[in-house]
Design a protein around this motif. Sequence first.
Motif, mmCIF file in Angstrom:
data_model
loop_
_atom_site.group_PDB
_atom_site.id
_atom_site.type_symbol
_atom_site.label_atom_id
_atom_site.label_comp_id
_atom_site.label_asym_id
_atom_site.label_seq_id
_atom_site.Cartn_x
_atom_site.Cartn_y
_atom_site.Cartn_z
ATOM 1 N N ALA A 101 0.873 -1.175 0.000
ATOM 2 C CA ALA A 101 0.000 0.000 0.000
ATOM 3 C C ALA A 101 0.908 1.221 0.000
ATOM 4 O O ALA A 101 2.036 1.185 0.501
ATOM 5 N N TYR A 102 0.405 2.314 -0.558
ATOM 6 C CA TYR A 102 1.191 3.539 -0.626
ATOM 7 C C TYR A 102 0.776 4.482 0.497
ATOM 8 O O TYR A 102 -0.410 4.671 0.758
ATOM 9 N N VAL A 103 1.770 5.074 1.149
ATOM 10 C CA VAL A 103 1.541 5.953 2.298
ATOM 11 C C VAL A 103 1.327 7.376 1.810
ATOM 12 O O VAL A 103 2.205 7.972 1.191
ATOM 13 N N ASP A 104 0.149 7.904 2.130
ATOM 14 C CA ASP A 104 -0.217 9.269 1.752
ATOM 15 C C ASP A 104 0.203 10.264 2.826
ATOM 16 O O ASP A 104 0.660 11.356 2.540
ATOM 17 N N SER A 105 0.021 9.901 4.095
ATOM 18 C CA SER A 105 0.398 10.783 5.204
ATOM 19 C C SER A 105 0.725 9.939 6.430
ATOM 20 O O SER A 105 0.406 8.756 6.505
ATOM 21 N N GLN A 106 1.362 10.593 7.400
ATOM 22 C CA GLN A 106 1.816 9.881 8.599
ATOM 23 C C GLN A 106 1.826 10.809 9.799
ATOM 24 O O GLN A 106 1.912 12.021 9.657
ATOM 25 N N LEU A 108 0.060 5.397 9.756
ATOM 26 C CA LEU A 108 0.318 5.647 8.349
ATOM 27 C C LEU A 108 -1.014 5.572 7.615
ATOM 28 O O LEU A 108 -1.706 4.559 7.676
ATOM 29 N N VAL A 109 -1.373 6.654 6.931
ATOM 30 C CA VAL A 109 -2.618 6.715 6.163
ATOM 31 C C VAL A 109 -2.288 6.317 4.729
ATOM 32 O O VAL A 109 -1.369 6.862 4.118
ATOM 33 N N THR A 110 -3.055 5.354 4.194
ATOM 34 C CA THR A 110 -2.773 4.829 2.859
ATOM 35 C C THR A 110 -3.641 5.498 1.800
ATOM 36 O O THR A 110 -4.726 5.996 2.091
ATOM 37 N N ALA A 111 -3.148 5.485 0.579
ATOM 38 C CA ALA A 111 -3.862 6.107 -0.536
ATOM 39 C C ALA A 111 -5.079 5.283 -0.964
ATOM 40 O O ALA A 111 -6.042 5.824 -1.488
ATOM 41 N N ASP A 112 -5.036 3.990 -0.751
ATOM 42 C CA ASP A 112 -6.136 3.086 -1.084
ATOM 43 C C ASP A 112 -6.402 2.184 0.118
ATOM 44 O O ASP A 112 -5.654 2.197 1.094
ATOM 45 N N ILE A 113 -7.425 1.365 0.023
ATOM 46 C CA ILE A 113 -7.724 0.404 1.091
ATOM 47 C C ILE A 113 -6.503 -0.479 1.289
ATOM 48 O O ILE A 113 -5.950 -1.020 0.335
ATOM 49 N N ASN A 114 -6.074 -0.624 2.535
ATOM 50 C CA ASN A 114 -4.868 -1.415 2.775
ATOM 51 C C ASN A 114 -5.214 -2.894 2.995
ATOM 52 O O ASN A 114 -6.276 -3.208 3.507
ATOM 53 N N PRO A 115 -4.302 -3.792 2.603
ATOM 54 C CA PRO A 115 -4.563 -5.224 2.693
ATOM 55 C C PRO A 115 -3.998 -5.899 3.947
ATOM 56 O O PRO A 115 -3.929 -7.119 4.016
ATOM 57 N N ALA A 140 -2.585 -2.000 14.881
ATOM 58 C CA ALA A 140 -3.972 -1.616 14.617
ATOM 59 C C ALA A 140 -4.141 -1.345 13.132
ATOM 60 O O ALA A 140 -3.209 -0.908 12.466
ATOM 61 N N VAL A 141 -5.332 -1.643 12.618
ATOM 62 C CA VAL A 141 -5.644 -1.345 11.223
ATOM 63 C C VAL A 141 -7.009 -0.690 11.130
ATOM 64 O O VAL A 141 -7.879 -0.889 11.976
ATOM 65 N N ASP A 142 -7.166 0.118 10.116
ATOM 66 C CA ASP A 142 -8.448 0.704 9.737
ATOM 67 C C ASP A 142 -8.505 0.568 8.223
ATOM 68 O O ASP A 142 -7.527 0.153 7.593
ATOM 69 N N THR A 143 -9.572 0.917 7.613
ATOM 70 C CA THR A 143 -9.716 0.756 6.173
ATOM 71 C C THR A 143 -8.583 1.431 5.410
ATOM 72 O O THR A 143 -8.034 0.868 4.472
ATOM 73 N N TYR A 144 -8.221 2.638 5.832
ATOM 74 C CA TYR A 144 -7.199 3.402 5.126
ATOM 75 C C TYR A 144 -5.991 3.734 5.996
ATOM 76 O O TYR A 144 -5.296 4.716 5.741
ATOM 77 N N SER A 145 -5.699 2.936 7.010
ATOM 78 C CA SER A 145 -4.520 3.226 7.831
ATOM 79 C C SER A 145 -4.055 1.988 8.577
ATOM 80 O O SER A 145 -4.806 1.034 8.769
ATOM 81 N N ILE A 146 -2.791 2.029 8.967
ATOM 82 C CA ILE A 146 -2.233 1.038 9.886
ATOM 83 C C ILE A 146 -1.508 1.801 10.983
ATOM 84 O O ILE A 146 -1.140 2.969 10.810
ATOM 85 N N SER A 147 -1.296 1.139 12.109
ATOM 86 C CA SER A 147 -0.535 1.739 13.207
ATOM 87 C C SER A 147 0.454 0.720 13.742
ATOM 88 O O SER A 147 0.231 -0.488 13.651
ATOM 89 N N TYR A 148 1.531 1.230 14.300
ATOM 90 C CA TYR A 148 2.514 0.399 14.980
ATOM 91 C C TYR A 148 3.207 1.252 16.031
ATOM 92 O O TYR A 148 3.120 2.482 16.018
ATOM 93 N N VAL A 149 3.885 0.594 16.967
ATOM 94 C CA VAL A 149 4.510 1.286 18.089
ATOM 95 C C VAL A 149 6.016 1.355 17.872
ATOM 96 O O VAL A 149 6.633 0.376 17.453
ATOM 97 N N LEU A 150 6.595 2.537 18.166
ATOM 98 C CA LEU A 150 8.045 2.727 18.097
ATOM 99 C C LEU A 150 8.645 2.562 19.482
ATOM 100 O O LEU A 150 7.994 2.828 20.497
ATOM 101 N N ARG A 195 1.799 15.094 5.126
ATOM 102 C CA ARG A 195 1.831 14.365 3.854
ATOM 103 C C ARG A 195 3.189 13.705 3.637
ATOM 104 O O ARG A 195 4.212 14.200 4.099
ATOM 105 N N VAL A 196 3.172 12.634 2.885
ATOM 106 C CA VAL A 196 4.390 11.968 2.441
ATOM 107 C C VAL A 196 4.424 12.109 0.921
ATOM 108 O O VAL A 196 3.559 11.600 0.225
ATOM 109 N N SER A 197 5.414 12.843 0.423
ATOM 110 C CA SER A 197 5.487 13.086 -1.008
ATOM 111 C C SER A 197 6.926 12.928 -1.482
ATOM 112 O O SER A 197 7.804 13.599 -0.941
ATOM 113 N N PRO A 198 7.218 12.072 -2.449
ATOM 114 C CA PRO A 198 6.281 11.136 -3.048
ATOM 115 C C PRO A 198 5.864 10.079 -2.038
ATOM 116 O O PRO A 198 6.457 9.963 -0.974
#
Length: 188
Positions: free
Chosen positions: A44-49, A58-65, A89-99, A110-113
């Motif tokens: 999945a591609y990361v749009d923002s974080q 991490l917010v994804t550009a499409d539904i994450n798998p 944790a997961v949501d339709t358009y995001s995942i989470s993890y702990v540092l 935003r994350v660009s590119p």
Amino acid sequence: MAFVTIAELRTTLGIGDLYTDAVLQEICDSANLLIDEYLAKNNAYVDSQQLLSKTVTLVTADINPFVVGQTVTITGCGSTFNGSKVITAVDTYSISYVLTGTPADQALHRVSPYGTIAGTVHIDYENIAPISEAAMMIAVDIFQSRQAPSGGLTGIDFQPAPYKMGVSLLSRVKGLISAWMSTSGMVG
């Protein structure tokens, strides 16, 4: 990933040791990367974080798998976010993890590119003949475009042939890789 190698390209072109490995490696890398970008992957591609209280979202550009507990590899998101991570944790358009450690919080940005979240790919594309053939065809086109005057080809009768690079480069091999192409970038 190496769909086409220096040795295979040398043999196909019949050039022996006429060109250095460095020159041919650039051509092989270009062909390999071009084909690889079109193949379906578990990503999945990361749009923002953002980073809040050691939790990265991490917010994804499409539904994450992805699913909770899955280990993924994050790239292109900056050194704080990149690396192998276990999803908490997961949501339709995001995942989470702990540092670990004491990272400073970062507001949503935003994350660009785009960055990339990559899961395990369960297919070895390097062992699929049509994919290797497509990469070889592109490598030969790149080689010929680099070597021919004005980037064009010369036919066996020494007449100029049409320029082979450009938008038609991938169009000529899509039929070979179509069964393995990612549908996320296809429209219409």
